[in-house]
Structure formats: C-alpha cells, structure tokens
Design an enzyme around this catalytic site. Structure first.
Site, PDB file in Angstrom:
ATOM      1  N   GLY A  40      49.316  33.730  42.202  1.00 54.66           N
ATOM      2  CA  GLY A  40      48.903  32.590  42.199  1.00 54.66           C
ATOM      3  C   GLY A  40      49.201  31.729  43.506  1.00 54.66           C
ATOM      4  CB  ILE A  87      34.361  44.351  40.848  1.00 54.46           C
ATOM      5  CG1 ILE A  87      35.591  45.007  41.750  1.00 54.46           C
ATOM      6  CG2 ILE A  87      33.180  44.396  41.590  1.00 54.46           C
ATOM      7  CD1 ILE A  87      35.365  46.532  42.152  1.00 54.46           C
ATOM      8  CG  ASN A 105      37.520  37.765  47.398  1.00 54.26           C
ATOM      9  OD1 ASN A 105      38.480  37.282  46.651  1.00 54.26           O
ATOM     10  ND2 ASN A 105      37.740  39.097  47.892  1.00 54.26           N
ATOM     11  CG  HIS A 137      39.825  41.596  51.279  1.00 58.62           C
ATOM     12  ND1 HIS A 137      39.827  42.352  50.317  1.00 58.62           N
ATOM     13  CD2 HIS A 137      39.945  42.694  52.196  1.00 58.62           C
ATOM     14  CE1 HIS A 137      40.173  43.753  50.594  1.00 58.62           C
ATOM     15  NE2 HIS A 137      40.028  43.931  51.687  1.00 58.62           N
ATOM     16  CB  SER A 178      38.172  38.290  55.706  1.00 60.18           C
ATOM     17  OG  SER A 178      38.562  39.305  56.690  1.00 60.18           O
ATOM     18  CG  ASP A 207      36.513  43.183  49.217  1.00 60.94           C
ATOM     19  OD1 ASP A 207      36.661  42.090  48.430  1.00 60.94           O
ATOM     20  OD2 ASP A 207      37.290  44.088  48.728  1.00 60.94           O
TER      21      ASP A 207
HETATM   22  C1  GRF Z   1      46.566  38.395  48.221  1.00 62.81           C
HETATM   23  O1  GRF Z   1      46.951  39.093  49.168  1.00 62.81           O
HETATM   24  C2  GRF Z   1      44.973  38.310  47.959  1.00 62.81           C
HETATM   25  O2  GRF Z   1      44.284  38.185  49.224  1.00 62.81           O
HETATM   26  C3  GRF Z   1      44.735  39.468  47.188  1.00 62.81           C
HETATM   27  O3  GRF Z   1      45.789  39.464  46.138  1.00 62.81           O
HETATM   28  C4  GRF Z   1      46.893  38.739  46.579  1.00 62.81           C
HETATM   29  C5  GRF Z   1      47.038  37.588  45.669  1.00 62.81           C
HETATM   30  O4  GRF Z   1      48.031  36.861  45.923  1.00 62.81           O
HETATM   31  N1  GRF Z   1      43.268  39.537  46.753  1.00 62.81           N
HETATM   32  P1  GRF Z   1      48.190  35.608  44.812  1.00 62.81           P
HETATM   33  O5  GRF Z   1      48.127  35.709  43.758  1.00 62.81           O
HETATM   34  O6  GRF Z   1      47.437  34.511  45.530  1.00 62.81           O
HETATM   35  O7  GRF Z   1      49.716  34.868  45.372  1.00 62.81           O
END
Ligand code: GRF
Length: 192
Positions: free
Chosen positions: A18, A95, A110, A112, A139, A148
C-alpha cells in the site's frame, strides 16, 4: 470541517503493502487536492495497506472471494453504493474482467512499474535489466480490457545504471510511482 464539494470520490484497490495508496492519501489530504479517497478494497485480508486506510479512517474492506465473478460482483455493488467516480488500482494483483470494466462504467486507472508499452505484466525490472535497457520507469494508464494496455496518462523515466539489480531498480522506480500517481490523476481530471 474541510470542504469536499467538487472533489472526486476515489476508491483504491490494493493487494499488499500500500505504499502507492499512502502517496494518494497524502495527496488527498492537501488543501488543493482534487480527490477524496472514500473506499479501499483489498482482495487479501493481510494487505498492509488496509491498516493504513484504517489509520486515516478511510472505509476499507477485504473481499476475499477467490472466485473472480464473486469478487467483482461484491466490489461493484460497494463502488456504486459509495458513488465512486474513479477507481485507482495500486498494487492490485488481479486482472479485472471486461464485464467489470463495462459495468463500473467510470474511469479506472492503474500504476505500472515500466515504461509502457514495454513490459506489461509481472517482473518488469528483471526484464528491463535482462534486455540491457538504458532506461526504465513507471506509467499511469487508463485500464481497458487488455492487460496494461490502456492509454498512458503520465510516465517518468530513470536511467538504469550498470550496478542496478531488479531490487535496486524496483526501489528507485517505486519512488517515482509515488510522485506520478497523484500527478496523473490531476492531469486526467484537468486535461483529459
Ligand atoms: C508497485 O510497484 C506497483 O506499480 C505494482 O505493485 C507495486 C505495489 O506497491 N503494480 P504498493 O503496494 O503500492 O507499495
């Protein structure tokens, strides 16, 4: 009391730590914030991000249904009940089905950890290093039916240096993620 009129109601879907949720909460607490986080939903009851939501008194819950249809059915009901305007995925490791996206009918964003369209899906840092890329980054994009693949709202890139490992790159890119998610939301709300 803080005036929230005009602020968009945001729900955040998480699965774990989080830290991106935290960056959005921080932004939502600023004076000029365009958003209010009204709901956090996790598919994993052990997600640390849930504690964060509770700490900031944000309505949060886990929908632990392993069955995707059940998860999405419950989530949709709660999103509608809370009149959510935008759904933000932040480390959400599922997904969403085309049916969910259609039925929700509001924007879904989202974050990514790659320079999309490069490296959709998992293990992005490993792939960037293996391919000897000079740059990587993060992104924020609109979610569509394909993984994505929706329109990119904002990206930020960093240099990959020789001694980078997937771990070190992940750390550097996470910092970028925390900067761009809020900026992408502002851009989306003001110029898209
Ligand atoms: C992040 O790198 C996000 O881009 C990816 O999963 C990770 C989640 O990190 N999809 P967090 O739970 O927000 O710390």
């Amino acid at each position: 009391m803080e005036k929230l009129i005009g602020r968009k109601k945001i729900a955040v879907f998480i699965s774990g730590r989080g830290s991106n949720l935290k960056s959005l909460i921080n932004y939502s607490k600023t004076k000029k914030s365009l958003i209010e986080i009204v709901l956090v939903i996790s598919n994993n009851e052990l997600a640390k991000g849930l504690n964060l939501a509770s700490k900031y008194k944000i309505n949060n819950l886990t929908i632990s249904a392993k069955n995707k249809k059940k998860f999405e059915f419950s989530a949709l009901r709660i999103l509608k009940k809370n009149k959510v305007d935008i759904l933000c995925l932040a480390g959400f490791m599922r997904i969403l089905s085309p049916t969910f996206i259609k039925k929700f009918s509001k924007p879904i964003l989202n974050i990514h950890p790659s320079l999309l369209p490069k490296y959709k899906g998992l293990n992005t840092h490993y792939k960037a290093i293996k391919n000897k890329d000079k740059f990587s980054g993060a992104s924020v994009h609109i979610v569509n039916e394909k993984l994505d693949s929706g329109k990119v709202i904002l990206q930020k890139k960093i240099k990959i240096i020789k001694k980078d490992t997937p771990k070190s790159l992940e750390k550097k890119i996470l910092k970028i993620e925390h900067q761009i998610y809020k900026k992408a939301i502002i851009k989306f709300l003001t110029s898209f």
